[in-house]
Design a protein around this motif. Structure first.
Motif, PDB file in Angstrom:
ATOM      1  N   ILE A   1      -5.749  -5.378   0.475  1.00  0.00           N
ATOM      2  CA  ILE A   1      -6.869  -4.771  -0.239  1.00  0.00           C
ATOM      3  C   ILE A   1      -6.485  -4.323  -1.653  1.00  0.00           C
ATOM      4  N   LYS A   2      -5.251  -3.855  -1.830  1.00  0.00           N
ATOM      5  CA  LYS A   2      -4.795  -3.310  -3.116  1.00  0.00           C
ATOM      6  C   LYS A   2      -5.750  -2.206  -3.595  1.00  0.00           C
ATOM      7  N   PRO A   3      -5.683  -1.021  -2.995  1.00  0.00           N
ATOM      8  CA  PRO A   3      -6.624   0.064  -3.307  1.00  0.00           C
ATOM      9  C   PRO A   3      -6.688   0.379  -4.801  1.00  0.00           C
ATOM     10  N   LYS A   4      -7.861   0.803  -5.230  1.00  0.00           N
ATOM     11  CA  LYS A   4      -8.090   1.090  -6.644  1.00  0.00           C
ATOM     12  C   LYS A   4      -7.961   2.577  -6.986  1.00  0.00           C
TER      13      LYS A   4
ATOM     14  N   SER B   1      -3.500   0.605  -7.347  1.00  0.00           N
ATOM     15  CA  SER B   1      -3.578   1.326  -8.616  1.00  0.00           C
ATOM     16  C   SER B   1      -3.050   2.749  -8.517  1.00  0.00           C
ATOM     17  N   GLY B   2      -2.452   3.111  -7.392  1.00  0.00           N
ATOM     18  CA  GLY B   2      -2.034   4.485  -7.144  1.00  0.00           C
ATOM     19  C   GLY B   2      -1.066   5.047  -8.171  1.00  0.00           C
TER      20      GLY B   2
ATOM     21  N   GLU C   1      10.088   2.465   7.429  1.00  0.00           N
ATOM     22  CA  GLU C   1       9.727   1.234   6.746  1.00  0.00           C
ATOM     23  C   GLU C   1       8.206   1.083   6.720  1.00  0.00           C
ATOM     24  N   ASN C   2       7.664   0.699   5.598  1.00  0.00           N
ATOM     25  CA  ASN C   2       6.230   0.470   5.416  1.00  0.00           C
ATOM     26  C   ASN C   2       5.372   1.715   5.625  1.00  0.00           C
ATOM     27  N   TYR C   3       5.884   2.895   5.249  1.00  0.00           N
ATOM     28  CA  TYR C   3       5.095   4.118   5.386  1.00  0.00           C
ATOM     29  C   TYR C   3       3.856   4.040   4.496  1.00  0.00           C
ATOM     30  N   LEU C   4       2.746   4.538   5.017  1.00  0.00           N
ATOM     31  CA  LEU C   4       1.442   4.342   4.402  1.00  0.00           C
ATOM     32  C   LEU C   4       1.325   4.967   3.006  1.00  0.00           C
ATOM     33  N   ALA C   5       1.847   6.156   2.801  1.00  0.00           N
ATOM     34  CA  ALA C   5       1.767   6.794   1.481  1.00  0.00           C
ATOM     35  C   ALA C   5       2.430   5.923   0.418  1.00  0.00           C
ATOM     36  N   GLY C   6       3.522   5.286   0.759  1.00  0.00           N
ATOM     37  CA  GLY C   6       4.194   4.389  -0.177  1.00  0.00           C
ATOM     38  C   GLY C   6       3.338   3.193  -0.540  1.00  0.00           C
ATOM     39  N   TRP C   7       2.632   2.652   0.439  1.00  0.00           N
ATOM     40  CA  TRP C   7       1.755   1.513   0.153  1.00  0.00           C
ATOM     41  C   TRP C   7       0.574   1.929  -0.720  1.00  0.00           C
ATOM     42  N   PHE C   8       0.033   3.135  -0.498  1.00  0.00           N
ATOM     43  CA  PHE C   8      -1.051   3.607  -1.372  1.00  0.00           C
ATOM     44  C   PHE C   8      -0.540   3.805  -2.802  1.00  0.00           C
TER      45      PHE C   8
END
Length: 117
Positions: free
Chosen positions: A30-33, A62-63, A50-57
């Motif tokens: 999705i690549k959040p905006k 655009s985080g 690994e792959n923790y959600l806050a890091g992906w956001f």
């Protein structure tokens, strides 16, 4: 998550790699905006996972700033908007975090010198 909201507050049950039916694979696609995201659920900011959600956001879209909890946590709050008033007044995220955060388990990820525009 694809809408260009500057601020997103997410409160649902979760684990380090998923939250309310969204997991890190969704974030990759999705690549959040959103620029500033607060994720209120168990362990989504557990940066040793690994792959923790806050890091992906933070790094998957655009985080610029993400607030997340590092361990399983039960949160009872009067609502996020009252707590975020200092940001509206021009206080930087780092100062807001120091003033408002009474938790030992939430962390601010990203650039603490930014302000809301």
């Amino acid at each position: 998550l694809q809408l260009p909201y500057e601020f997103v507050y997410i409160s649902a049950h979760g684990i380090s790699t998923a939250h309310g039916g969204v997991d890190y694979e969704d974030i990759k696609k999705i690549k959040p905006k959103s620029y500033f995201t607060t994720i209120v659920s168990c362990g989504n900011g557990a940066f040793e996972t690994e792959n923790y959600l806050a890091g992906w956001f933070l790094f998957g879209g655009s985080g610029l700033v993400v607030e997340g909890f590092t361990i399983p946590t039960m949160v009872i709050s009067g609502g996020p908007m009252r707590e975020l008033i200092p940001l509206k007044e021009g206080i930087i995220f780092g100062e807001y975090y120091l003033r408002q955060s009474t938790w030992l388990v939430n962390h601010l990820f990203g650039d603490p010198t930014l302000t809301l525009r």
